[in-house]
Design an enzyme around this catalytic site. Structure first.
Site, PDB file in Angstrom:
ATOM      1  N   SER A  87      51.936  27.646  12.478  1.00  0.00           N
ATOM      2  CA  SER A  87      50.770  26.847  12.880  1.00  0.00           C
ATOM      3  C   SER A  87      51.007  25.342  12.880  1.00  0.00           C
ATOM      4  O   SER A  87      50.116  24.581  13.286  1.00  0.00           O
ATOM      5  CB  SER A  87      49.569  27.177  11.997  1.00  0.00           C
ATOM      6  OG  SER A  87      49.044  28.437  12.356  1.00  0.00           O
ATOM      7  N   VAL A  88      52.171  24.898  12.465  1.00  0.00           N
ATOM      8  CA  VAL A  88      52.517  23.489  12.672  1.00  0.00           C
ATOM      9  C   VAL A  88      52.738  23.239  14.166  1.00  0.00           C
ATOM     10  O   VAL A  88      52.816  22.103  14.624  1.00  0.00           O
ATOM     11  CB  VAL A  88      53.747  23.103  11.827  1.00  0.00           C
ATOM     12  CG1 VAL A  88      54.106  21.640  11.999  1.00  0.00           C
ATOM     13  CG2 VAL A  88      53.464  23.375  10.345  1.00  0.00           C
TER      14      VAL A  88
END
Length: 389
Positions: A73-74
């Site tokens: 999710s970065v």
């Protein structure tokens, strides 16, 4: 814009550097993480940099500052910045309906009535969508075979968006926060606006201007090997493994570590990129400093879209377009400044921007989930919450 971060001999003020070192050393000694890279910038200057542990424990390959990681999710800040760049160019508006760009994306409410999902709803995770890993084993997303963007699904972005649209929304758009596949749908919007694949769009809009290497396809053997929490030490991940979360009712996140090596894999705007810690730091610093976007969009990106009732990262945290936003530091028991933005990635990453202190922190580990919301990430956050240099 170059995206260059200046190197400096200046170190973090007080005991912050020592506290980060202690957090890293303790986590490695206790076998809670396998390896990590931690970077801290203040006012555009790199004031802390450390790589420690192993990128591949079994072969003895040491972690390096330039070791690339699976970002999970970065990836979301990269996709969000691409959308904001399109807004800056007048090619996209937060008030646009999603169907303007994806005409077939028409999920309905539970009662069968139509829903009006706006771009702003996607960006704030207020679209009524969900993640498969948050639902029961036999939940609606599992039955529809929705991919969370981390598994071995080999179809296409369009096919996954169609599956998402086939499931009724769990709430009316704009009426509540739920972390979700919304950023994957936003990726589809970006493809429609630009007429190019998502990877190409993000490269053109974000990565090339900032000289970043992050990408949806990363062949070769330089990536950090991913591990999952285990006793007496983290366990090397294999394809198709489901790793239970320490909270919630779902089955856990389904991982395919080899996904990033397959060039034909569809690009998940919410979870599909790999990159180096310096890529992430440069992106976040460019946003913080104003080197990437005009000021009104920078402010809009960090504005709370839902308040502390969301508890997006725990008590005291709301949510913005960029990530969780600190509404009440006292309630959150956080030393970071009010308005700070933070998030992470399930492969073992966390990041934060303290706008008041002009400080950006990036911590990438190759251990899920300790590096994202275990003791290690909490210790790094605490160590970097002191006064600015």
């Amino acid at each position: 814009m170059t995206g260059e971060i200046a190197l400096t001999a200046r170190s973090l003020k007080g005991n912050s550097a020592g506290a980060i070192d202690a957090a890293v050393d303790e986590a490695l000694a206790e076998s809670r993480i396998v390896g990590c890279v931690v970077l801290v910038a203040e006012d555009g200057k790199l004031v802390y940099e450390r790589a420690a542990g192993h990128a591949d424990r079994e072969t003895g390959r040491q972690m390096r500052v330039d070791t690339p990681f699976r970002l999970a999710s970065v990836t979301k800040p990269f996709t969000t910045m691409a959308a904001l760049k399109l807004m800056e160019a007048g090619r996209l508006s937060p008030e646009d309906g999603v169907t303007k760009y994806l005409p077939e994306f028409r999920p309905r409410l539970q009662d069968g009535s139509a829903a009006d999902i706006r771009i702003a709803h996607l960006m704030a995770h207020m679209a009524g969508l969900d993640y498969r890993f948050q639902q029961p084993v036999d939940g609606a997303y599992a039955r529809a075979q929705v991919s969370d963007g981390l598994d071995e699904s080999q179809e296409s972005l369009a096919a996954n968006i169609a599956r998402i649209a086939s499931v009724p929304l769990d709430r009316r758009p704009g009426e509540g926060w739920r972390y979700s596949v919304a950023t994957d749908v936003l990726g589809g919007v970006i493809e429609a606006v630009t007429g190019t694949a998502l990877g190409e769009a993000i490269r053109t809009l974000v990565c090339d201007p900032l000289r970043l290497d992050a990408a949806f396809h990363w062949p070769g053997d330089e990536l950090a090997v991913p591990y999952r929490d285990g006793e007496p030490q983290p366990v090397r991940m294999t394809a198709g493994v489901e790793v239970p979360l320490p909270f919630g009712e779902g089955p856990g996140v389904r991982f395919d570590p080899e996904r990033i090596r397959t060039e034909s894999t569809w690009p998940s705007g919410g979870a599909g990129m790999a990159g180096r810690a310096r890529d992430v730091l440069t992106l976040l610093e460019a946003h913080r400093s104003g080197d990437l976007l005009r000021d009104d969009l920078r402010q809009a990106a960090r504005l709370p879209r839902v308040g502390a009732e969301a508890q997006a990262a725990g008590p005291g945290w709301g949510f913005s377009w960029l990530g969780a936003v600190l509404i009440d530091p006292a309630e959150a028991a956080s030393g970071w400044s009010k308005g700070s933005v933070s998030w992470g990635g399930v492969y073992g990453a966390s990041w934060g921007i303290d706008f008041e202190r002009k400080r950006t922190v990036v911590s990438l580990t190759n251990t899920a989930y300790e590096g994202m919301f275990g003791k290690f990430s909490r210790s790094i956050a605490a160590a970097t919450s002191g006064p600015a240099t």
